[in-house]
Structure formats: structure tokens, C-alpha cells
Enzyme design. Structure first.
Site, PDB file in Angstrom:
ATOM      1  N   GLU A   1      -6.107   4.432  -6.183  1.00  0.00           N
ATOM      2  CA  GLU A   1      -7.358   4.822  -5.354  1.00  0.00           C
ATOM      3  C   GLU A   1      -7.705   6.189  -5.659  1.00  0.00           C
ATOM      4  O   GLU A   1      -7.052   7.142  -5.748  1.00  0.00           O
ATOM      5  CB  GLU A   1      -7.215   4.684  -3.750  1.00  0.00           C
ATOM      6  CG  GLU A   1      -8.549   4.875  -3.073  1.00  0.00           C
ATOM      7  CD  GLU A   1      -8.465   5.307  -1.635  1.00  0.00           C
ATOM      8  OE1 GLU A   1      -9.409   4.845  -0.875  1.00  0.00           O
ATOM      9  OE2 GLU A   1      -7.370   5.947  -1.354  1.00  0.00           O
TER      10      GLU A   1
ATOM     11  N   HIS B   1     -11.367  -1.683   3.611  1.00  0.00           N
ATOM     12  CA  HIS B   1     -11.299  -1.330   4.925  1.00  0.00           C
ATOM     13  C   HIS B   1     -11.852   0.084   5.135  1.00  0.00           C
ATOM     14  O   HIS B   1     -12.024   0.559   6.362  1.00  0.00           O
ATOM     15  CB  HIS B   1      -9.679  -1.311   5.358  1.00  0.00           C
ATOM     16  CG  HIS B   1      -9.057  -0.425   4.442  1.00  0.00           C
ATOM     17  ND1 HIS B   1      -8.915  -0.487   3.328  1.00  0.00           N
ATOM     18  CD2 HIS B   1      -8.593   1.081   5.024  1.00  0.00           C
ATOM     19  CE1 HIS B   1      -8.006   0.616   2.840  1.00  0.00           C
ATOM     20  NE2 HIS B   1      -8.022   1.200   3.857  1.00  0.00           N
ATOM     21  N   ASP B   2     -12.489   0.442   4.257  1.00  0.00           N
ATOM     22  CA  ASP B   2     -13.018   2.053   4.379  1.00  0.00           C
ATOM     23  C   ASP B   2     -14.431   1.698   4.338  1.00  0.00           C
ATOM     24  O   ASP B   2     -15.189   2.932   4.134  1.00  0.00           O
ATOM     25  CB  ASP B   2     -12.217   2.944   3.329  1.00  0.00           C
ATOM     26  CG  ASP B   2     -11.030   3.219   3.525  1.00  0.00           C
ATOM     27  OD1 ASP B   2     -10.347   3.083   4.824  1.00  0.00           O
ATOM     28  OD2 ASP B   2     -10.578   3.719   2.396  1.00  0.00           O
TER      29      ASP B   2
ATOM     30  N   ASP C   1       0.864  -1.251  -0.098  1.00  0.00           N
ATOM     31  CA  ASP C   1       0.051  -0.081  -0.014  1.00  0.00           C
ATOM     32  C   ASP C   1       0.937   1.340   0.121  1.00  0.00           C
ATOM     33  O   ASP C   1       1.695   1.433   1.079  1.00  0.00           O
ATOM     34  CB  ASP C   1      -1.024   0.065   1.279  1.00  0.00           C
ATOM     35  CG  ASP C   1      -1.916   0.806   0.902  1.00  0.00           C
ATOM     36  OD1 ASP C   1      -2.209   1.771   0.545  1.00  0.00           O
ATOM     37  OD2 ASP C   1      -3.212   0.292   1.533  1.00  0.00           O
TER      38      ASP C   1
ATOM     39  N   ASP D   1      -2.571   4.855  -2.579  1.00  0.00           N
ATOM     40  CA  ASP D   1      -3.560   5.613  -1.601  1.00  0.00           C
ATOM     41  C   ASP D   1      -3.913   6.962  -2.081  1.00  0.00           C
ATOM     42  O   ASP D   1      -3.182   7.466  -2.503  1.00  0.00           O
ATOM     43  CB  ASP D   1      -3.250   5.667  -0.091  1.00  0.00           C
ATOM     44  CG  ASP D   1      -4.092   6.286   0.723  1.00  0.00           C
ATOM     45  OD1 ASP D   1      -4.939   5.272   1.037  1.00  0.00           O
ATOM     46  OD2 ASP D   1      -3.710   7.171   1.308  1.00  0.00           O
TER      47      ASP D   1
HETATM   48  O1  TEU Z   1      -8.948   6.269   1.823  1.00  0.00           O
HETATM   49  C1  TEU Z   1      -9.322   7.737   1.041  1.00  0.00           C
HETATM   50  C2  TEU Z   1     -10.753   7.979   0.910  1.00  0.00           C
HETATM   51  O2  TEU Z   1     -10.947   8.802   0.255  1.00  0.00           O
HETATM   52  C3  TEU Z   1     -11.891   6.926   1.438  1.00  0.00           C
HETATM   53  O3  TEU Z   1     -11.892   5.808   1.117  1.00  0.00           O
HETATM   54  C4  TEU Z   1     -11.895   7.446   3.046  1.00  0.00           C
HETATM   55  O4  TEU Z   1     -12.325   6.465   3.730  1.00  0.00           O
HETATM   56  C5  TEU Z   1     -13.169   8.362   3.104  1.00  0.00           C
HETATM   57  O5  TEU Z   1     -13.000   9.344   2.351  1.00  0.00           O
HETATM   58  C6  TEU Z   1     -13.428   8.557   4.490  1.00  0.00           C
HETATM   59  O6  TEU Z   1     -14.550   9.421   4.610  1.00  0.00           O
HETATM   60  C7  TEU Z   1      -7.696   6.075   2.021  1.00  0.00           C
HETATM   61  C8  TEU Z   1      -7.431   5.158   2.771  1.00  0.00           C
HETATM   62  O7  TEU Z   1      -8.036   4.028   2.144  1.00  0.00           O
HETATM   63  C9  TEU Z   1      -8.014   5.407   4.264  1.00  0.00           C
HETATM   64  O8  TEU Z   1      -7.927   4.154   4.977  1.00  0.00           O
HETATM   65  C10 TEU Z   1      -7.142   6.562   4.678  1.00  0.00           C
HETATM   66  O9  TEU Z   1      -8.007   6.879   5.915  1.00  0.00           O
HETATM   67  C11 TEU Z   1      -7.258   7.513   3.728  1.00  0.00           C
HETATM   68  O10 TEU Z   1      -6.922   7.269   2.273  1.00  0.00           O
HETATM   69  C12 TEU Z   1      -6.003   8.531   4.157  1.00  0.00           C
HETATM   70  O11 TEU Z   1      -4.847   7.904   3.741  1.00  0.00           O
END
Ligand code: TEU
Length: 603
Positions: free
Chosen positions: A273, A349-350, A107, A215
Site C-alpha cells: 500500500e 475499507h478506507d 495484512d 500496510d
Molecule cells: O491506510 C493508510 C492510508 O494512508 C489511507 O488509506 C488512510 O485510510 C487515509 O490516509 C486516511 O485519511 C492504512 C490502512 O488501510 C488503514 O485502515 C489504517 O488506518 C492505516 O493504514 C494505518 O495503519
């Protein structure tokens, strides 16, 4: 006859056929008795992942980190956090993966670092140090009363009651941190920053990683005017500024530079992402192979389905099952016809658990099992690289509404609840709604420990006498890997159904992975059935998915002649259904058929 273009030999690529299993390391498997998962724990479960049919693992961040955002705040890209293990453990993980003909995706979190990264510590120390402009620093703005304020009105993404700008007394300036104050954004305009990031990629590729999940990679180029965001909600002091930093002016230049300077020298798999963006041309730019940027991206439309339109993530929206069809079909068609490539994901995980979100996770009428299998059928029969999130293959679901608020550990949920308590404490109805929002949408639901066994009290995630960092979902006595894998008899378990569906996908890859796509039947908003054809020159399939908890009478169009029903979530073997005419679809029923190639055409 079929009009599908056959996949050309040069189009057949391992990363398109990969089945990627996402490991959330904190919650996967604890090997050393501290209640947190670790790298050795991952190694101990590689055979399990392989048995599912996955051949690549993507591990969420395990680098050294103060864990303000569960490792998405990295303080050293070339070290492993002691809670996860050591670099030697990761070397071992790579070796064990390679032994099994599997690969590792790291990641890559390089939109921001931790505020404890030495780059940031140096950058914040003065306006003149060598790394002074490695981050995004701006002078304050003063209002009419002469009070100091942030340079613009952008909100923090993970705590939107606060500004994305943070005051730094040493420099008497603000720094930008889009997610939390502990995650300062790097200044990609600076070529030294980009070179340092390229160094991080080389470091991991040389060590044997095979690629990256990047990310929020679409946030790395900001509008340098840093304009105020439009005011959408006057009750909020700060606004979501993503229009000014998602897919900014130099994004594609930076991505191509990464490709030229690093990726082109290795055989990799890359997935970017890209939240906050739905513009088709913009997405295609990132994945068009001729442009040499990324192999694929995570498009968020399917996980935004239950957001209030144009709204924030922690909102509820009464979407329709036909939205699933609309969104999935849109991206299937777009990528197949316009030469891009899909990544197939509905869980990570989000996000909350997919069976809770898109189907019905209750045990009554076997809804959870049927829904989880229905989703498995969809995911394994669409075109793209398939991503499975840990526990998705077991039909794991959101934890109960009744759990105490203190069981929510994620910074986003914690900040949201804090804000609601400040703004709505005297409004019980609003507070109840907020609990519902967390119950449906919090990121915590996918972060509960993996349920390996029916053993009390920790489901085999960690030793009995250890307290896991997050509470295990109460349903582990019957939702766990051991029970799922040992199920015998007629009816396959969810895990076995996934494994079988993945095998079928691989066996018929020219149709399922590389073939063409077309919707079947009524496309009206009120029709909850997502039905489609997948085909190549030699074979054709129909997939019929009832995304509703009610029985539906559904007719096969006359152009489709079923040769054989192959699989279904109500059947252990081959489904016993009519070969033409009307079908009675049971609640959450999914069916897969081989169809006669003389009887389909691209419509
Ligand atoms: O996530 C970025 C992201 O925009 C979303 O998936 C996030 O969970 C959401 O906007 C929250 O409202 C990535 C990672 O996957 C996440 O776990 C991190 O917190 C984020 O970036 C920051 O690195």
C-alpha cells in the site's frame, strides 16, 4: 495487425491472474453472536467467495489488538485477537481455503505497532532499555517562552488537528506516531527491528499464508532530519508531513531486504500500500520485477480523484468522469509498457463505496445497478491483479446522509467531526458541509456489515437478537447476497454479472490480463466515455463505458469493426447494437465487443 507483444510463458504467473477478495473481518460474518465478524464466519462464506470467482482472500488485520484503529494497531503479530478467534481457527481457515484451491493474504502492518505491543512498552520504559531505539524518539523543542513542544510540525494522519508526536514522561521525549497516538512508528533504521519484522513474515508464511498486503509500506523510511513540513494551511497548527516520510531514502533497500531474507524462499503474492505518492519512476522502482521488491502496489490516484487538488482526504472536489479515463489509462499504459504490474482496485475499507463515488447510487432509473455493473465491466477487462472488496459485488452503497453522527465509528471520522465542532460550531453552513464530506468520503461506508440476507434486523450478518457493532445499511431487504444469488430470469443480478465477467476475464486472460491496452476515441476532458481496446495476437476486444447519467451519441472509429457485441449492462444476453458507425449509449451503459483483428492497430 496487432503490435502487442505476446505474454511470454515466464510472464504467466498465478498472482497476476488471481482474483483477490478483501474481507473486512469485523463486518463480514459473525458466527458466535457478539455482533462482530470472526474467522469462523469467514470460513462459512468461502463457497460464496469462490462462486464469485475469487481465488485469494486478503483478510484485514485479525491479530491481537486494542482496536484503536480497527486492528491496524497490532499488539501481538503471532496471536489472533479473541474477538476474531484463535490461531487454530486460522489454521482451519487456511486448510479450508486450500481444499478449495484458494489462498490467504495476511495484512502486514509493520510501519507501526500498537502502543500496547510489548516492544513499545519496553521501548518507552527508559532511554537505556534494550529496545530503547526500536521506535522513533526525539527530544522536545522549546519555543522562545521556554515552552515544550514537539520536534516538528507533522500532523497525525487520522486526526490532523493534533501533532504526530506524543510526549512520554518516562523518557522525557516524544515518540512519532503518524496515524494515531496508539500507533507508534517503528524505527526501521534499527536492524533488530527489521529482523523482528522478517520473523513475522516467516511465521505466517510457514503457517500457510501465501503473501501479504503491506500496510503503508512506503512510510517505513523517514527523512532522518525530521524537517518541518511546509505550511499549506495557516489555520492548522500541524501540517501533513508526507513529503518527508513517503518513499523515504531507504525504502527500496528495506523492500529488497525483505525479499532477499524472506519472500525469495516462498511462492508468494505481495501488494504494497503506497499512499501519498504519484511519481511514476518511484512507483515503477517498487514493482519492477528485476529489482525484486514487490509484485504490485496500490496506487492511490483513482481514490484521490475527489480530493481537493493537493488537499486532504476529507475534502470534496468536483472531478470529471474523464478523470477516471485519464487515471486508469495512465497506469495501464505505464505498467504494460514499462514492465510493471497493476493492482486493480476502486474500493476497500478506507474508501466510500465505489458505486456511490464514481457513478450514481440512487434506485431511480436503475442507476445503482447499472453503475455497479459498469464498474464491474471496467475492473474485469483491465490489465492487472483484480481486487474486489466485500459488498462491491452486490453494489453496496454509502449509508444515508440522515443517519445520526454517532453511527460513524471510525477514528478518522470521529476526529474530523470533533475538530469541526471545535473550529466551526457557530457556522451551520460549514457544519452541513462537514456532514456532506462524511457522507461522501468517510471510511465507515465500506465498513457497515455485509448484507447476506433480507432477514430483519441484521441482514444475516449476525443473529437477530444481537446488536451488530455497526449499523446495517437500511437497504438490505433488497441489496443482499441471497437475493442477488437467487435472481433468475433474464437479467443477471450485480453478483451474477460480476461472476460472469470474472469468468470471461479468465477465459480470455491473454487479452484481458496480459494483453495490450489503448484508448479509443475522443480523449477530451468533457467526454465522459471511457473506451479502450484490449488485445493480444489472437483476439481483440473493445470496452465502451459511459460514465455519465445521460445519453451519449458516440461513434466507433472506422479502424474498429465489431465482430460481435458480447455483453452489456443493459442486456441479459448479447447486446443488440450497431456493428459500426454511431452508437447511442444509454446512461451508465457499458458494452463489450469482440472486434475484428484486421481492423485494429495500436494507435
Ligand atoms: O491506510 C493508510 C492510508 O494512508 C489511507 O488509506 C488512510 O485510510 C487515509 O490516509 C486516511 O485519511 C492504512 C490502512 O488501510 C488503514 O485502515 C489504517 O488506518 C492505516 O493504514 C494505518 O495503519
Amino acid at each position: 495487425m496487432s503490435t502487442a507483444t505476446p505474454a511470454r510463458v515466464e510472464d504467466l504467473l498465478w498472482w497476476k491472474e488471481a482474483v483477490v477478495y478483501q474481507v473486512y473481518p469485523a463486518s463480514f460474518k459473525d458466527s458466535n453472536g457478539d455482533g462482530w465478524g470472526d474467522v469462523k464466519g469467514i470460513i462459512s462464506k468461502l463457497d460464496y467467495i469462490k462462486e464469485l470467482g475469487a481465488n485469494v482472500i486478503w483478510v484485514s488485520p485479525i491479530y491481537r489488538s486494542p482496536q484503536a484503529d480497527m486492528g491496524y494497531d497490532i499488539s501481538d503479530y503471532e496471536a489472533i485477537d479473541p474477538m476474531y478467534g484463535t490461531l487454530a481457527d486460522v489454521d482451519n481457515l487456511i486448510a479450508e481455503l486450500h481444499k478449495r484451491d484458494m489462498k490467504l493474504i495476511m495484512d502486514l502492518v509493520v510501519n507501526h505497532t500498537s502502543n500496547e505491543h510489548r516492544w513499545f512498552l519496553e521501548s518507552r520504559s527508559s532511554k537505556t532499555n534494550p529496545k530503547a531505539d526500536w521506535y522513533i524518539w526525539k527530544p522536545p523543542k522549546y519555543n522562545a517562552q521556554g515552552e515544550r513542544g514537539p520536534p516538528n510540525n507533522w500532523a497525525q494522519i487520522l486526526g490532523d488537528q493534533n501533532s504526530a508526536w506524543n510526549w512520554c514522561p518516562e523518557r522525557e521525549e516524544y515518540y512519532l506516531a503518524l496515524f494515531t497516538p496508539e500507533q507508534p512508528d517503528l524505527n526501521w533504521e534499527n536492524p533488530d527491528v527489521r529482523a523482528a519484522v522478517h520473523g513475522v513474515l516467516h511465521f505466517w508464511l510457514k503457517r500457510g499464508a501465501s503473501g501479504f498486503r503491506m500496510d503503508v509500506i512506503n512510510l517505513i523510511s523517514k527523512d532522518l532530519e525530521f524537517p518541518d513540513a511546509a505550511i499549506t494551511d495557516p489555520t492548522h497548527a500541524y501540517e501533513h508531513g508526507h513529503k518527508h516520510f513517503a518513499n523515504g531514502p531507504r525504502l527500496h533497500e528495506y523492500l529488497r531486504e525483505i525479499n532477499e531474507k524472506v519472500l525469495s524462499q516462498y511462492d508468494t503474492i505481495t501488494v504494497g500500500e503506497m499512499p501519498f505518492i504519484d511519481d511514476e519512476d518511484e512507483i515503477l522502482r517498487a514493482v519492477n520485477p528485476l529489482r525484486k521488491e514487490l509484485h504490485m502496489i496500490f496506487i492511490f490516484e483513482i481514490v484521490y480523484v475527489d480530493n481537493e487538488p493537493g488537499g486532504r482526504r476529507l475534502t470534496l472536489y468536483d472531478w470529471k468522469p474523464s478523470d477516471i479515463r485519464r487515471i486508469m489509462a495512465k497506469w495501464q499504459n505505464t505498467m504494460i509498457r514499462k514492465g510493471g504490474w497493476n493492482s486493480l482496485f476502486i474500493e476497500n475499507h478506507d474508501n466510500p463505496r465505489s458505486v456511490t463515488r464514481y457513478c450514481d447510487d440512487r434506485d431511480e432509473k436503475n442507476a445503482r445497478e447499472l453503475g455497479a455493473k459498469l464498474l464491474a465491466m471496467m475492473m474485469t477487462t483491465l490489465s492487472g491483479t483484480l481486487y474486489v472488496y466485500q459488498g462491491e459485488e452486490l453494489g453496496m452503497r454509502n449509508f444515508p446522509l440522515e443517519w445520526d453522527i454517532s453511527e460513524y465509528k471510525d477514528i478518522e471520522a470521529v476526529n474530523y467531526w470533533k475538530k469541526m465542532k471545535i473550529t466551526h460550531h457557530d457556522d451551520p453552513q460549514a457544519m452541513r458541509h462537514a456532514r456532506q464530506v462524511l457522507h461522501r468520503k468517510a471510511r465507515d461506508h465500506s465498513r457497515t456489515p455485509m448484507q447476506w440476507t433480507p432477514e430483519t434486523p441484521n441482514a444475516g450478518f449476525c443473529a437477530e437478537d444481537v446488536k451488530p457493532w455497526m449499523r446495517v445499511n437500511d437497504d438490505y431487504p433488497f441489496i443482499n447476497a441471497q437475493t442477488e444469488m437467487q435472481q433468475s430470469g433474464d437479467n443477471p443480478s450485480i453478483f451474477q454479472f460480476w461472476a460472469r465477467s470474472i469468468q470471461n476475464r479468465k477465459k480470455h486472460k491473454t487479452a484481458f490480463i496480459y494483453g495490450d491496452f489503448a484508448l479509443i476515441g475522443d480523449d477530451s476532458e468533457d467526454n465522459p466515455v471511457f473506451a479502450y481496446k484490449r488485445w493480444n495476437q489472437a483476439e481483440a476486444w473493445a470496452v465502451i463505458l459511459n460514465f455519465s447519467g445521460v445519453e451519449i451519441h458516440w461513434s466507433l472509429p472506422s479502424s474498429i469493426q465489431v465482430k460481435q457485441w458480447e455483453a452489456g449492462n443493459y442486456f441479459a444476453g448479447k447486446p443488440n447494437k450497431a456493428l459500426y458507425g454511431e452508437l447511442v449509449l444509454q446512461p451508465w451503459e457499458g458494452l463489450l465487443a469482440q472486434i475484428d483483428e484486421d481492423h485494429f492497430s495500436h494507435t
